[in-house]
Design a protein around this motif. Structure first.
Motif, PDB file in Angstrom:
ATOM      1  N   VAL A 103      -8.677  -2.887  -7.815  1.00  0.00           N
ATOM      2  CA  VAL A 103      -8.333  -1.695  -7.028  1.00  0.00           C
ATOM      3  C   VAL A 103      -8.932  -1.808  -5.630  1.00  0.00           C
ATOM      4  CG1 VAL A 103      -8.456   0.806  -6.916  1.00  0.00           C
ATOM      5  CG2 VAL A 103      -8.264  -0.320  -9.128  1.00  0.00           C
ATOM      6  N   LEU A 106      -3.084   7.038   8.262  1.00  0.00           N
ATOM      7  CA  LEU A 106      -3.368   6.968   6.830  1.00  0.00           C
ATOM      8  C   LEU A 106      -4.486   5.954   6.575  1.00  0.00           C
ATOM      9  CD1 LEU A 106      -2.614   7.888   3.975  1.00  0.00           C
ATOM     10  CD2 LEU A 106      -1.046   5.953   3.855  1.00  0.00           C
ATOM     11  N   PHE A 116      -4.806  -3.201   1.930  1.00  0.00           N
ATOM     12  CA  PHE A 116      -4.017  -2.162   2.601  1.00  0.00           C
ATOM     13  C   PHE A 116      -4.611  -1.842   3.971  1.00  0.00           C
ATOM     14  CE2 PHE A 116      -3.466   2.497   3.286  1.00  0.00           C
ATOM     15  CZ  PHE A 116      -2.110   2.473   3.539  1.00  0.00           C
ATOM     16  N   LEU A 117      -5.940  -1.710   4.020  1.00  0.00           N
ATOM     17  CA  LEU A 117      -6.598  -1.332   5.279  1.00  0.00           C
ATOM     18  C   LEU A 117      -6.512  -2.453   6.317  1.00  0.00           C
ATOM     19  CD1 LEU A 117      -9.788   0.517   4.015  1.00  0.00           C
ATOM     20  CD2 LEU A 117      -7.709   1.483   4.972  1.00  0.00           C
ATOM     21  N   ALA A 160      -2.825   1.960  -3.952  1.00  0.00           N
ATOM     22  CA  ALA A 160      -4.274   1.837  -4.138  1.00  0.00           C
ATOM     23  C   ALA A 160      -5.007   2.653  -3.078  1.00  0.00           C
ATOM     24  CB  ALA A 160      -4.688   0.372  -4.072  1.00  0.00           C
ATOM     25  N   GLY A 161      -4.500   2.592  -1.826  1.00  0.00           N
ATOM     26  CA  GLY A 161      -5.113   3.369  -0.755  1.00  0.00           C
ATOM     27  C   GLY A 161      -5.053   4.852  -1.054  1.00  0.00           C
ATOM     28  N   LEU A 162      -3.883   5.296  -1.528  1.00  0.00           N
ATOM     29  CA  LEU A 162      -3.740   6.712  -1.857  1.00  0.00           C
ATOM     30  C   LEU A 162      -4.628   7.080  -3.038  1.00  0.00           C
ATOM     31  CD1 LEU A 162       0.110   7.120  -1.392  1.00  0.00           C
ATOM     32  CD2 LEU A 162      -1.708   8.000   0.069  1.00  0.00           C
ATOM     33  N   PHE A 163      -4.807   6.112  -3.966  1.00  0.00           N
ATOM     34  CA  PHE A 163      -5.649   6.364  -5.134  1.00  0.00           C
ATOM     35  C   PHE A 163      -7.070   6.733  -4.719  1.00  0.00           C
ATOM     36  CE2 PHE A 163      -8.663   4.626  -8.293  1.00  0.00           C
ATOM     37  CZ  PHE A 163      -8.351   5.445  -9.358  1.00  0.00           C
ATOM     38  N   LEU A 169      -7.081  -4.309  -3.483  1.00  0.00           N
ATOM     39  CA  LEU A 169      -5.804  -3.808  -2.965  1.00  0.00           C
ATOM     40  C   LEU A 169      -6.033  -2.825  -1.820  1.00  0.00           C
ATOM     41  CD1 LEU A 169      -3.677  -3.325  -6.203  1.00  0.00           C
ATOM     42  CD2 LEU A 169      -3.273  -4.932  -4.345  1.00  0.00           C
ATOM     43  N   VAL A 170      -7.025  -1.952  -1.983  1.00  0.00           N
ATOM     44  CA  VAL A 170      -7.288  -0.975  -0.917  1.00  0.00           C
ATOM     45  C   VAL A 170      -7.735  -1.711   0.349  1.00  0.00           C
ATOM     46  CG1 VAL A 170      -8.627   1.034  -0.231  1.00  0.00           C
ATOM     47  CG2 VAL A 170      -7.916   0.781  -2.593  1.00  0.00           C
ATOM     48  N   VAL A 224      -8.036   6.724   4.792  1.00  0.00           N
ATOM     49  CA  VAL A 224      -8.471   5.992   3.594  1.00  0.00           C
ATOM     50  C   VAL A 224      -9.803   5.296   3.860  1.00  0.00           C
ATOM     51  CG1 VAL A 224      -7.937   4.048   2.083  1.00  0.00           C
ATOM     52  CG2 VAL A 224      -6.157   5.684   2.673  1.00  0.00           C
ATOM     53  N   ARG A 235      -0.450   0.298  -0.866  1.00  0.00           N
ATOM     54  CA  ARG A 235      -0.432   1.676  -0.388  1.00  0.00           C
ATOM     55  C   ARG A 235      -0.851   2.637  -1.494  1.00  0.00           C
ATOM     56  NH1 ARG A 235       2.375   5.083   3.554  1.00  0.00           N
ATOM     57  NH2 ARG A 235       2.607   3.225   4.805  1.00  0.00           N
ATOM     58  N   TYR A 253      -2.026  -3.753   6.299  1.00  0.00           N
ATOM     59  CA  TYR A 253      -0.893  -2.847   6.434  1.00  0.00           C
ATOM     60  C   TYR A 253      -1.199  -1.631   7.304  1.00  0.00           C
ATOM     61  CZ  TYR A 253       1.472  -5.430   2.754  1.00  0.00           C
ATOM     62  OH  TYR A 253       2.071  -6.410   2.035  1.00  0.00           O
TER      63      TYR A 253
END
Lengths: 295, 340
Positions: free
Chosen positions: A101, A118, A108-109, B51-54, A104-105, A122, B49, A112
């Motif tokens: 997890v 957003l 994303f940061l 995961a980010g929202l999670f 992935l976060v 985050v 995305r 993306y």
């Protein structure tokens, strides 16, 4: 004639002032330096005192029975086996769940949402989670997984540790991916690789050491966590590896034993403290070595 | 395709055209979706995305679950919960003021002790220490920031509490207890445990943490600035005071706030030595409670669904609000990584 005398007099005066000023400055400088030296000395002494106490009080209690016996009533020669195994199970599972997890976060940061709103939100929330009091994460998991299902469980402990792991992995993953030159990604995309392949096969590989460092730091952090486990896996003085029952862990056992009035339990608590501290320090040093190997 | 890329031979051209046609045929949406050209790309983008929202959901869930858990207490006592000093399990009357006060006072005293020491360490590590000493000493301080907090608590309980009770507190009581104005802070029996000892343990715990942060931000000062100041004849102290500190002011305060955030929510280091008493004592040596310690200590005696459990969760909610504010300020001052 009289004008020159005044000038030379005032010059003398100003030299005197300059001299005393420079002496004053030198004195302040010396005092500040001495105080800083003292502060560092105090810090080092305090920290050596902690490690020394651990070695002195914990080292004398290290014996094979600590690793082969489970916790027993006071006076019957118990060990810490179930606590060590419980800690290992919960730490490993927590890290296994939290790492993907977090990865992935972090991706994303870094890949993306580097500048989108957003992404900023985050990033901020993840940083808040990183420093949030761990006892609150314990209370949260208690509300989520313990109270509704009517019992403390190893699963709840794992979940609490996983929540702590996520922001640590996010931070290092993002930092390491950001360090990778854009040219590397462009080269991959120019060769026809889709973005996800460029990230997974190129960027992850280039940032592997950094990401591994993050995971190691996360292991070191959760291995010593006590507060979130008090309300989730609770601790268990019997042998149990069942995830749906209360599970023992080294920090919680230390907490229970250190506060007890029995001498041999307190001794075991010191041994446990020694094991966990040097385990955590070892993993931290390992993480540094891994990070240094890059490039 | 390193060899083929050089010459545009017909074979490559045909394949390229074919790929383009296939690409268009697959879907217009895929081609236009933020540079993504394959299913894999879309899946991966959605996954990251999500995961980010999670993470956002996670923080929200923590706040909401603590609030819902504390709702019965908030409803029962109203806003008075925050200003009530009673914590009486027999009468079922619970108030938050004592633990909130304990949390704030221990953290503030801890900062007062730790910040000057941490500054000294950071100053020493960046300006004074010989080069061969900097790396090992810096690593040692970083490592000590990683020692689990329960170790600090245990060390405090077995080593510091007797020292405080036998030597430090009697000495301070004898020498400062009769001073007009501040004497009341140093009066009462010397238990060894209490607010003062907790604050001291917290200070020792956050000291390496703040020192490491300060050292990192001190290192960001461009050496050109410092060299210019030295060139003008500044002493080391003047360089730190007039160049390094102003340049890093926001980050230094951010680092201190981060340490404060840690001290506020610290459980194990405090629980051992706070004395577990629900009373505000004017003396610093009196026992007390912090939010984290009262939750850890009283939780085992709070059955599910009871008003006591709800009050503890409400305390947790208050702690979250306090630390969220502190952490938010600290993040703003430190600046988020993405904006660099």
């Amino acid at each position: 004639m009289s004008a020159t005398t005044t000038t030379s007099l005032s010059m003398q005066k100003s030299t005197k002032i300059a001299e005393s000023l420079s002496k004053r400055r030198a004195r302040i400088n010396l005092i500040a330096k001495a105080l800083c030296f003292l502060a560092t000395g105090i810090a080092v002494v305090l920290l050596l005192a902690i490690l020394g106490t651990l070695l002195y009080l914990g080292g004398s209690g290290i014996h094979w029975s600590v690793f082969t016996n489970i916790t027993k009533p006071p006076g019957s020669g118990g060990g810490l086996l179930n606590a060590i195994v419980g800690s290992l199970i919960q730490t490993v599972l927590g890290v296994l769940i939290g790492t993907p997890v977090g990865l992935l976060v972090g991706t994303f940061l870094a890949e993306y949402a580097r500048t989108s709103w957003l992404g900023n939100v985050v990033r901020f929330v993840s940083d808040v989670l990183l420093s949030a009091p761990s006892i609150l994460i314990g209370l949260f998991i208690y509300q989520l997984l313990v109270a509704p299902f009517g019992g403390f469980s190893g699963i709840a402990g794992v979940a609490a540790l996983a929540v702590i792991v996520i922001p640590i992995v996010v931070r290092t993953t993002e930092d390491m991916l950001t360090l990778i030159p854009t040219a590397l990604r462009e080269a991959a995309v120019a060769l026809g690789a889709p973005k996800w392949k460029a990230i997974v096969l190129i960027c992850y590989r280039a940032a592997l050491n950094g990401i591994a460092t993050g995971v190691l730091l996360a292991i070191a952090r959760v291995a010593g966590e006590t507060a979130p486990l008090l309300f989730t896996s609770l601790g268990n003085l019997n042998w149990s590896t069942a995830l749906n029952e209360p599970m023992s862990s080294l920090p919680v056992t230390i907490y229970q034993y250190a506060g007890s009035p029995f001498e041999d339990w307190v001794q075991l608590a010191w041994v446990g403290a020694l094991l966990i501290t040097f385990g955590v320090l070892f993993i931290n040093i390992l993480a540094r070595v891994v990070l240094r190997q890059r490039g | 395709m390193p060899a083929g890329a050089d010459c545009i031979c017909p074979r490559w051209f045909c394949m390229w055209t074919a790929l383009r046609i296939v690409g268009f045929a697959v879907s217009d949406a895929v081609a236009s979706s933020s540079g993504g050209t394959s299913i894999g790309d879309r899946v991966f983008a959605v996954l990251t995305r999500a995961a980010g929202l999670f993470v956002l959901v996670l923080l929200g869930a923590i706040i909401v679950s603590l609030f819902i858990g504390g709702l019965p207490a908030f409803k029962h006592f109203g806003l008075g919960f925050i200003f009530e000093t009673d914590w009486d399990p027999v009468q079922e009357n619970y108030g938050a003021l004592v633990p909130v006060y304990g949390t704030l006072i221990t953290s503030v005293i801890a900062l007062l002790v730790a910040v000057p020491l941490a500054f000294g360490c950071a100053f020493f590590l960046t300006e004074l220490a010989p080069n061969w000493l900097r790396a090992p000493l810096g690593t040692a301080i970083e490592l000590l920031a990683a020692v689990p907090s329960i170790i600090y608590g245990m060390w405090g309980f077995f080593i510091i509490v007797p020292l405080m009770g036998d030597y430090v507190q009697p000495f301070l009581i004898d020498n400062l207890g009769d001073l007009p104005g501040i004497g009341f802070l140093f009066q009462g029996p010397a238990f060894g445990t209490g607010i003062f000892t907790s604050a001291f343990i917290l200070a020792v715990m956050i000291l390496p943490f703040i020192a490491a942060t300060m050292r990192d931000v001190f290192l960001t000062v461009p050496s050109m600035f410092k060299e210019s100041a030295y060139g003008l004849g500044c002493t080391t102290w003047e360089v730190v005071r007039s160049i390094v500190l102003p340049y890093t002011r926001a980050s230094v305060i951010g680092g201190i706030m981060l340490g404060l955030g840690r001290a506020l929510g610290e459980t194990m280091a405090v629980t051992f030595v706070i004395g577990n008493t629900n009373r505000i004592s004017t003396s610093l040596f009196g026992p007390g409670n912090t939010i984290a310690s009262i939750v850890a200590l009283e939780f085992p005696e709070a059955p599910g669904g009871s008003l006591k459990l709800s009050s503890l969760l409400a305390l947790g909610f208050l702690l979250f609000v306090i630390s969220f504010i502190v952490l938010a300020i600290s993040r703003m001052l430190l600046g988020t990584k993405g904006q660099k």
